[in-house]
Design an enzyme around this catalytic site. Structure first.
Site, short mmCIF file in Angstrom:
data_model
loop_
_atom_site.label_atom_id
_atom_site.label_comp_id
_atom_site.label_asym_id
_atom_site.label_seq_id
_atom_site.Cartn_x
_atom_site.Cartn_y
_atom_site.Cartn_z
N ARG A 157 0.85 -1.20 0.00
CA ARG A 157 0.00 0.00 0.00
C ARG A 157 0.88 1.24 0.00
O ARG A 157 1.86 1.31 0.74
CB ARG A 157 -0.88 0.06 1.25
CG ARG A 157 -1.86 -1.07 1.44
CD ARG A 157 -2.55 -0.94 2.79
NE ARG A 157 -3.32 -2.11 3.16
CZ ARG A 157 -3.67 -2.40 4.41
NH1 ARG A 157 -3.31 -1.58 5.40
NH2 ARG A 157 -4.36 -3.48 4.66
N HIS A 173 2.49 -3.07 5.40
CA HIS A 173 2.02 -2.97 4.02
C HIS A 173 2.75 -1.84 3.27
O HIS A 173 2.91 -1.90 2.05
CB HIS A 173 0.51 -2.73 3.98
CG HIS A 173 -0.30 -3.91 4.39
ND1 HIS A 173 -0.56 -4.97 3.56
CD2 HIS A 173 -0.91 -4.20 5.57
CE1 HIS A 173 -1.29 -5.87 4.19
NE2 HIS A 173 -1.52 -5.42 5.42
N ASP A 180 -2.32 -9.74 3.48
CA ASP A 180 -3.50 -10.15 4.22
C ASP A 180 -4.14 -11.30 3.46
O ASP A 180 -4.32 -11.23 2.23
CB ASP A 180 -4.51 -9.00 4.34
CG ASP A 180 -4.02 -7.90 5.26
OD1 ASP A 180 -3.06 -8.14 6.02
OD2 ASP A 180 -4.60 -6.80 5.22
N TYR A 208 -6.84 -10.98 17.38
CA TYR A 208 -6.09 -9.73 17.43
C TYR A 208 -7.01 -8.63 16.91
O TYR A 208 -7.70 -8.83 15.89
CB TYR A 208 -4.83 -9.82 16.57
CG TYR A 208 -3.92 -8.62 16.70
CD1 TYR A 208 -3.07 -8.49 17.79
CD2 TYR A 208 -3.94 -7.59 15.75
CE1 TYR A 208 -2.25 -7.38 17.93
CE2 TYR A 208 -3.12 -6.49 15.87
CZ TYR A 208 -2.29 -6.37 16.97
OH TYR A 208 -1.48 -5.25 17.10
N HIS A 211 -8.63 -8.02 13.13
CA HIS A 211 -8.19 -9.12 12.26
C HIS A 211 -9.14 -10.32 12.32
O HIS A 211 -8.74 -11.46 12.12
CB HIS A 211 -6.76 -9.55 12.62
CG HIS A 211 -5.73 -8.53 12.23
ND1 HIS A 211 -5.60 -7.32 12.88
CD2 HIS A 211 -4.80 -8.53 11.25
CE1 HIS A 211 -4.62 -6.63 12.32
NE2 HIS A 211 -4.13 -7.33 11.33
N ASP A 213 -11.39 -10.91 10.14
CA ASP A 213 -11.77 -11.36 8.80
C ASP A 213 -10.59 -11.67 7.90
O ASP A 213 -10.74 -11.89 6.71
CB ASP A 213 -12.66 -10.31 8.12
CG ASP A 213 -11.96 -8.97 7.93
OD1 ASP A 213 -10.83 -8.80 8.45
OD2 ASP A 213 -12.55 -8.08 7.27
N HIS A 214 -9.38 -11.68 8.47
CA HIS A 214 -8.20 -12.02 7.66
C HIS A 214 -7.03 -12.41 8.57
O HIS A 214 -7.03 -12.11 9.77
CB HIS A 214 -7.78 -10.85 6.76
CG HIS A 214 -7.25 -9.66 7.49
ND1 HIS A 214 -8.08 -8.72 8.11
CD2 HIS A 214 -5.98 -9.23 7.73
CE1 HIS A 214 -7.34 -7.78 8.68
NE2 HIS A 214 -6.06 -8.07 8.46
N HIS A 216 -2.99 -11.83 8.75
CA HIS A 216 -1.93 -10.95 8.25
C HIS A 216 -0.57 -11.60 8.49
O HIS A 216 -0.29 -12.11 9.58
CB HIS A 216 -2.01 -9.61 8.98
CG HIS A 216 -0.84 -8.70 8.75
ND1 HIS A 216 -0.87 -7.65 7.86
CD2 HIS A 216 0.41 -8.68 9.32
CE1 HIS A 216 0.29 -7.02 7.89
NE2 HIS A 216 1.09 -7.64 8.76
#
Length: 232
Positions: A157, A173, A180, A208, A211, A213-214, A216
């Protein structure tokens, strides 16, 4: 003395299995070797450092590199001797695309933000190189999980992209070395647990904050694993 000379001669002979459009090794590599060809190999086997370990990409073929090569060889049914020769290189050639990315991941997947790789915390060249290392670790993770697909939902990013999604100001990122991973064939906890074996010093997952939904993964300088819902 003659035997020693023969052995040394073998180690220096060409190890090329075939010409490759990304990179072709010209010699067999083993402990004691050094150079750009060792560094290129290390990037490809960095996903096999062992539980909790991270392989240094330093161009020096030491015991850790030999151990990673052994694990790579074992994972693909090769003779696990820790020496990178024609059979090992042939498997790597089969796994990599013309742009040096592993077969199942691409630069586009690791950068949906800014195709120039600019605007992050490091130069565009460094961010892209970091993403390549991430992809090879993800390839190892994918293979360990039965060669079923892994969904990358975010990678590099720029600062603008990071701000837009509410990323932390120090987010990995911004360095291009984070990814992710979304749920799919594998649960988020399966991804988080298995990632511990594949050279990721940073692992954040369910449990955490932010987090759920993913999962990392990243290459931060010191280990930080937190996914309490997964027992990590």
């Amino acid at each position: 003395m003659l035997l020693s000379s023969v052995v040394l001669g073998v180690m220096a002979t060409a190890g090329t299995a075939r010409a490759d459009s990304c990179y072709t090794w010209s010699r067999t590599l083993a402990q004691g070797a050094s150079g750009a060809d060792v560094k290129t190999l290390q990037i490809r086997v960095a996903g096999y450092p062992g539980y909790g370990a991270v392989l240094d990409i330093d161009g020096s073929y030491g015991p850790a590199t030999a151990a990673a090569v052994k694990r790579f060889q074992s994972a693909y049914g090769l003779t696990a001797d820790g020496i990178a020769g024609p059979a090992t290189f042939s498997k790597i050639y089969a796994l990599q695309d013309d742009d040096c990315t592993p077969a199942h991941f691409s630069y586009a997947e690791l950068n949906r933000c800014n195709s120039t790789w600019e605007g992050g915390a490091v130069s565009a060249a460094t961010a892209k190189a970091n993403a390549l290392r991430t992809m090879w670790k993800l390839e190892a993770l994918r293979h360990a999980l039965g060669d079923r697909s892994i969904t990358v939902t975010s990678g590099f990013r720029s600062r603008a992209c990071n701000d837009a999604v509410g990323g932390a100001t120090s987010s990995r990122h911004l360095y291009g070395d984070a990814a992710d991973l979304g749920a799919g064939p594998h649960s988020l906890c399966t991804l988080a647990r298995q990632a511990r074996n594949h050279g990721f010093s940073g692992i954040l997952g369910p449990g955490y904050p932010g987090h759920g939904d993913h999962t990392h993964v990243d290459h931060r300088s010191s280990r930080f694993w937190s996914a309490s819902s997964c027992g990590i």
